[in-house]
Design an enzyme around this catalytic site. Sequence first.
Site: not given
Length: 822
Positions: A683, A756, A790
């Site tokens: 991330s 995502d 994600h």
Amino acid sequence: MKHPHFLLLLLFLSLALLFNDAGAQSSQADANSNTWKSPDDDILKVLHAPQLPRASVSPTGSHLLLTDRIQYPPLSELAGPMLKLAGIRVNPKNNYYHGQHGGTSPRIQRISDGKVTQIRIPDGAEVVETQWAADGQRFAMAVATKDGVDLWLGHISGKVEKVPDMRLNPLLDEPIRWLPDQERLLLRRIGDRGAVPRKPELPIGPKILEDAGASARSTYESRNLLETAYDDELFSYYTSCELVIYNTDTKTSRLVGPSATYMYGAPSPDGKYILAERLKKPWSHDVAWWRFANDAEVWDMDGKLVKKLYSQTVHTEVPVHGEIEGPRYIDWQATAASTLYWMEALDGGDPKKEVKHRDQLMRLAAPFDQKPELVFKAEHRIYSKAWCDKQGVLLLYQRDRMKRWRHVWKLDVDNGTAAPWLDWNEGDRYNNPGRPVYTVLENGQRAVRVDDNQIYFHGRGGTDKGDRPFLDSRNLETGEVERLFRSDKDKFEYFIALADQPSSFIISSESSNSVPNYHMCSYGEAIETEEGEGTRTISFVPITNFEDPCPELRGIDNKLVRYKRDDGVELSFKLLLPPGYKKGTRVPTVVYAYPLEYSSSETAGQVRGSSNRFIRLYGASHKYFLMRGYAVLDNTAMPMVGDPETVYDTFVPQLVSDAEAAVAKAIEIGVADPDRIGIIGHSHGGLMVANALAHTDLFCAGIARSGSYNKTNQPFGFQGERRSLFEATDSYIDCSPTFFAHQVNEPILIVHGADDSNPGTLSFQSEVFYEAVRGSGGTARLVMLPFEDHSYRARESIEHVLWEQLNWFDKHVKNREVEEGE
């Protein structure tokens, strides 16, 4: 004249549009490798070893309800039907959250003697929610199967029964709540809603967006939004439910709320009223469900309207980092018969507006025939409130956004007094007071426990040697603190719940070599200790005896290493050394980090985590490199220090300084081979990896997962950045590695979930960044994981990512050929 970087931006946007065609050609040579891979058997053994169970503690602290975790579902589950509905992902087969799981094999463990009693539910069923009655003897469970979520009732004796014809809807709100008499339940029941809406053969029209004179809004409102009229129908269908009252004694139910999309429903503490909030159409395609138009009402226990509290319109223009206008977070006072409290913004919800007070606290009491009463005006934004079980005492939590400071005010709402009680820098781990300990009242309401004017607080207990969790007693009047318990300096022990015996509580205790287990603790007489240590004698009695599922990991050495950045900022990492490591041997090294923002160097330099944690490996963890002879610098400090308004102006220079300091220290202590160091992050950590490769030559390869590589795609803020792209264009571009992809001259593995839903890290960001690196002559590999969000969940995905990571660093770090003079 156009800013030169915008010409690059246009180029990269074009690359995004062309990527599928261009990428298809470049991938053909590797077509045969596009199959699922798995790491070696020793890695798989650790990956799939049993994890420790989840535990739910009864309100009296006398029993545990244990369930086993579901670790990695098959990819076929993620590939199954999934609906993106106004901010949530729904599994239409069972009307539950897609990809989420509860626990299996439920059992009750008595704390006094450790006796375990199995609970029988159908094979494959999962406990997704447990609600204990206040007496700690009975409980209600939401149990999910492949077809739906059902209500089950149980007793600590192990006896359970399924309630027939009680299919629950767990979406948007808790499906089960005990009424104050602790005999009846308020339930979200799925009624007769007919057939699932049929998808039209063709769209009824194009997707159209139009606006004029609008203000900026947070991009985090754009997850899984509704897009079509058919989506609207599906949202109505899957979120609708009835509110019913079920009597656990007579086993009868009655309807109190007709079918609607309820976002909240809760009984008053005296059991005479129900607070009901329901969403109202038309559904918005601009924001998630929690910003939809809604009505709040008070009903009697037959579902008849007593008072319409307010009607909110859809909130499409909430300022970035701001709040909605009008009432928010309405709920009952836990210690009054039937009084409602809520907050309202006084600044229009705009955190940038200069005002004397940002929020106000309002109330309205039964019979709800008067105007709402102002209770308190807050200087800063109210983000939480906690009722004490002492009548009328409320702890009101505020946040100063500009200074990143937290304030707690103590209000006596019965006497109309208010005074500041606690405050701290939100980044200061060493002086964080922790969180108050709650108790369950006889009517089922939760309130902060007060004993002889003392409130208990528990926290992580940050120190310069690592976290040492604590349990404090804090005087409600004077604020004087007594430290009742503090984790042993060679262990990691943290508070779980108060027990059913005087001066007793439950903790979880672990160390680097001992499995986490629950213990009963009792504190006795006061003793003389060093400052910050526990001031009472403590006795320990084991409750559970969980066994080590992966003894092969106990050879991993774990210690804290501290050092300084070139500007004097204190930094640290946890040094993990592989099993069998010989002191003084230089080995290939992996740096794992996640950049964080701080207002001051004092808080930025504070140590995070503990070297006394029991090492367990989950998912596609970077710690698996330890099983291949690598050293790992875990939780490597990468602070960004400065004014919250402008800290991203120096993101890259600070990142470089952080990385240089970490690498230098790892080399200095004789662990890292300077020619064989890799970096990995997820991330915002993926952004860190890409920037580290673009702006330094410290690392010989990198792995960036689910990252964001072009911040201009979030024009109204990201992470802690408060300015817009148009106010801080250079900062947005400077921290976006896509614009510097031609400088990435070390191999980079880019991994991303193909679905995502995080607006800041949409999957195309990795596709464009890969093409930018590849097209500039760099070495890059892109792995797009089908159906993954994600974070990665499916067994096939986790195993494949581990295979990719281990092979990438083995090739480009451990076994790389070092050129002469490099």
